[in-house]
Design a protein around this motif. Structure first.
Motif, mmCIF file in Angstrom:
data_model
loop_
_atom_site.group_PDB
_atom_site.id
_atom_site.type_symbol
_atom_site.label_atom_id
_atom_site.label_comp_id
_atom_site.label_asym_id
_atom_site.label_seq_id
_atom_site.Cartn_x
_atom_site.Cartn_y
_atom_site.Cartn_z
ATOM 1 N N MET A 161 -1.994 0.099 7.700
ATOM 2 C CA MET A 161 -0.878 0.874 7.489
ATOM 3 C C MET A 161 -1.242 2.400 7.238
ATOM 4 O O MET A 161 -0.751 3.565 8.050
ATOM 5 N N PRO A 162 -2.003 2.799 6.223
ATOM 6 C CA PRO A 162 -2.607 3.937 6.171
ATOM 7 C C PRO A 162 -3.315 4.656 7.605
ATOM 8 O O PRO A 162 -3.000 5.812 7.809
ATOM 9 N N ARG A 163 -4.009 4.066 8.162
ATOM 10 C CA ARG A 163 -4.668 4.447 9.488
ATOM 11 C C ARG A 163 -3.382 4.589 10.321
ATOM 12 O O ARG A 163 -3.638 5.533 11.163
ATOM 13 N N ASP B 84 -7.674 -9.364 11.490
ATOM 14 C CA ASP B 84 -8.756 -8.501 12.192
ATOM 15 C C ASP B 84 -8.905 -7.175 11.306
ATOM 16 O O ASP B 84 -9.971 -6.771 10.518
ATOM 17 N N LEU B 85 -7.603 -6.637 10.833
ATOM 18 C CA LEU B 85 -7.296 -5.536 9.783
ATOM 19 C C LEU B 85 -6.548 -5.871 8.779
ATOM 20 O O LEU B 85 -5.395 -5.829 9.040
ATOM 21 N N PRO B 86 -6.889 -5.802 7.614
ATOM 22 C CA PRO B 86 -5.708 -6.210 6.628
ATOM 23 C C PRO B 86 -4.711 -5.189 6.360
ATOM 24 O O PRO B 86 -4.833 -4.087 6.864
ATOM 25 N N VAL C 87 1.004 -1.286 0.101
ATOM 26 C CA VAL C 87 0.004 0.035 0.048
ATOM 27 C C VAL C 87 0.934 1.321 0.060
ATOM 28 O O VAL C 87 1.966 1.306 0.710
ATOM 29 N N ALA C 88 0.273 2.189 -0.794
ATOM 30 C CA ALA C 88 1.115 3.483 -0.764
ATOM 31 C C ALA C 88 0.652 4.507 0.312
ATOM 32 O O ALA C 88 -0.382 4.762 0.493
ATOM 33 N N VAL C 89 1.693 5.056 1.083
ATOM 34 C CA VAL C 89 1.186 5.879 2.165
ATOM 35 C C VAL C 89 2.189 7.182 2.293
ATOM 36 O O VAL C 89 3.448 6.889 2.469
ATOM 37 N N MET D 226 6.003 3.121 -0.583
ATOM 38 C CA MET D 226 5.198 2.054 -0.903
ATOM 39 C C MET D 226 5.772 1.129 0.350
ATOM 40 O O MET D 226 6.826 0.864 0.496
ATOM 41 N N ILE D 227 4.697 0.358 0.829
ATOM 42 C CA ILE D 227 5.000 -0.224 2.332
ATOM 43 C C ILE D 227 4.593 -1.671 1.796
ATOM 44 O O ILE D 227 3.213 -1.891 1.550
#
Length: 491
Positions: free
Chosen positions: A301-303, A294-296, A171-173, A177-178
């Motif tokens: 990561m963005p959160r 529980d959380l993909p 995911v890009a944050v 890119m992470i």
């Protein structure tokens, strides 16, 4: 010998030559050693001048100062090495003006194995890979699967372990890119005199690829972000196991067309706040607050990046109780209540006990009735902000209601006892109205309330919060202490 993964829980050693960046013509031989308990020590045969002399009548006077060097460079075991934040610990010489230094010990906060940096802030790294304790458990992913043979509803002695590469969620944050990545070994057999053992290994790490090359400070911030996230999720202090940086190879233009070129690897050594142990047994899954199941990973990561910016002071304070807990309950109480206050402010809950449109005129009336010599003092005291007790009650109302009722059966009494204890401690230096059991319970409950608020803003479902309060052994015990020591029924 340096470990392959540059693990911070294992010792390492390099032998070679070392020099000051401004004086490369005068290298000094020596050995760099890393020990998890002691950090980095450079033992030199000879050394760098660490004394300053001033002429006085009849001789020389040695200045009373400590020498430090921002950078030292080395070439050891066929590796370029940069040492950062170096300090002369001890030096020995044969005497003033007799052959210089005989030997010297230098401490360093960080070693970069694989590069010579020009300066501390050099933005040279295109990738950062980080592994922390319990990351395998938190990631809820593995390259391994197993099967057990069953016949007639009984195990028949057959079975298998399969290894298959997994997808790497990314995911890009904020321009980076992470990715969640796995490195695994293929099956291998150890043939010993008494047995044959088969083994494979799966290591999970998080990879960061910024759009613009980052400095070491940026890479360390990536590592701390993952360390804090996994520590929060697992409800324990998780150490950084290793950090590996990558940078473009030297002399890329000199390689033939189509020749495979690998980025340079730079391994980072430092003494962490928390000592790790990669070989220790993993946590009990029931004690983990949430995982990527529980959380993909792509959602969390963005959160987490947003939450770290908004609630970092509260997060730092509450995780500080994990990383380096105070030895006295009073210090922990001040930290826990401080985290609650700053979290309440960061959540931007309506903090005005009196409506703003009413408070202004009321404030002016009070100031008009105050003598001039006291007006400045009174003006500083007239603040339209909630008390700590009101903040605690508001925080307890935000996470899952059933979870909070289990954790804090009597919210008013908990808020009252905690506020009174904090105020007595802050103003008088003692807490005569609370027993030690009440103080311990207040610290644990307040810390747990802050943690559940962080879980709430992260998006951990209420169902998962309810599971955690019953399955996590420490939180379950905290709820029991609250029922015993923080309810009105207590005698």
């Amino acid at each position: 010998m340096m470990s392959k993964d540059a693990r911070l829980d294992l010792p390492a050693e390099w032998t070679g030559n070392w020099w000051l960046p401004e004086n490369p013509e005068h290298p000094v031989p020596g050995v760099l050693r890393y020990e998890p308990e002691e950090g980095l020590r450079l033992l030199l045969i000879g050394g760098f001048e660490d004394r300053t002399f001033h002429p006085i009548d009849g001789g020389m006077d040695e200045a009373d100062e400590t020498f430090t060097w921002p950078l030292l460079l080395g070439s050891a075991d066929n590796k370029e090495i940069t040492l950062l934040d170096c300090l002369s610990v001890s030096s020995e010489s044969y005497g003033l003006g007799v052959g210089g230094l005989h030997k010297q010990t230098v401490s360093a906060l960080t070693a970069l194995v694989g590069v010579h940096l020009k300066n501390v802030d050099q933005e040279a790294f295109t990738k950062c890979e980080v592994s922390v304790e319990n990351l395998n458990l938190w990631s809820d992913s593995s390259v391994f699967t197993k099967t057990l043979g069953i016949k007639d509803e009984k195990l028949n002695g057959e079975g298998s372990i399969h290894v298959k590469p997994t997808n790497e969620p990314s995911v890009a944050v904020s321009g980076t890119m992470i990715s969640l990545a796995h490195v695994h070994t293929l099956p291998h057999f150890d043939h010993m005199r008494g047995q044959t053992r088969g083994r494979m290994r799966d290591t999970v790490h998080v990879r960061f690829e910024p759009t613009k090359a980052c400095s070491l400070a940026g890479a360390r911030e990536y590592a701390r972000a993952i360390q804090d996230l996994v520590s929060l999720a697992t409800h324990t202090a998780c150490a950084i196991l290793w950090i590996q940086l990558r940078m473009p190879p030297k002399d890329r233009d000199y390689y033939p067309e189509g020749y495979p070129i690998r980025d340079r690897e730079v391994k980072v050594y430092f003494q962490g706040t928390v000592r790790g142990d990669a070989e220790a047994k993993a946590l009990n899954r029931n004690d983990v607050l949430f995982t990527c199941h529980d959380l993909p990973f792509e959602e969390i990561m963005p959160r987490w990046w947003d939450i770290r910016q908004r609630f970092q002071p509260a997060s730092n304070m509450i995780l500080g109780l994990r990383y380096a807990p105070a030895r006295y309950v009073e210090g922990n109480l001040l930290t826990a209540t401080g985290a609650a206050e700053v979290l309440h402010r960061a959540l931007r809950i309506d903090e005005s006990p009196i409506p703003k449109e009413d408070f202004g005129p009321l404030r002016e009336v009070l100031l008009d009735q105050t003598p001039d010599k006291y007006r400045s003092w009174v003006k500083g005291k007239l603040r339209n902000e909630p008390t700590l007790r009101e903040r605690l009650i508001a925080l307890a109302a935000l996470p899952d209601e059933e979870t909070m009722s289990t954790l804090v059966p009597d919210i008013d009494q908990w808020a009252k006892v905690t506020t009174q204890a904090r105020n007595d401690l802050a103003h008088n230096g003692q807490t005569p109205k609370q027993s030690i059991d009440q103080l311990l319970a207040s610290v644990k409950v307040t810390s747990a309330v802050v943690i559940f608020n962080l879980l709430q803003v992260l998006g951990v479902p209420g169902e998962r919060q309810r599971e955690v309060i019953h399955r996590n052994s420490e939180l379950h015990q905290t709820a029991m202490q609250a029922r015993i020591h923080l309810t009105v029924s207590e005698k």
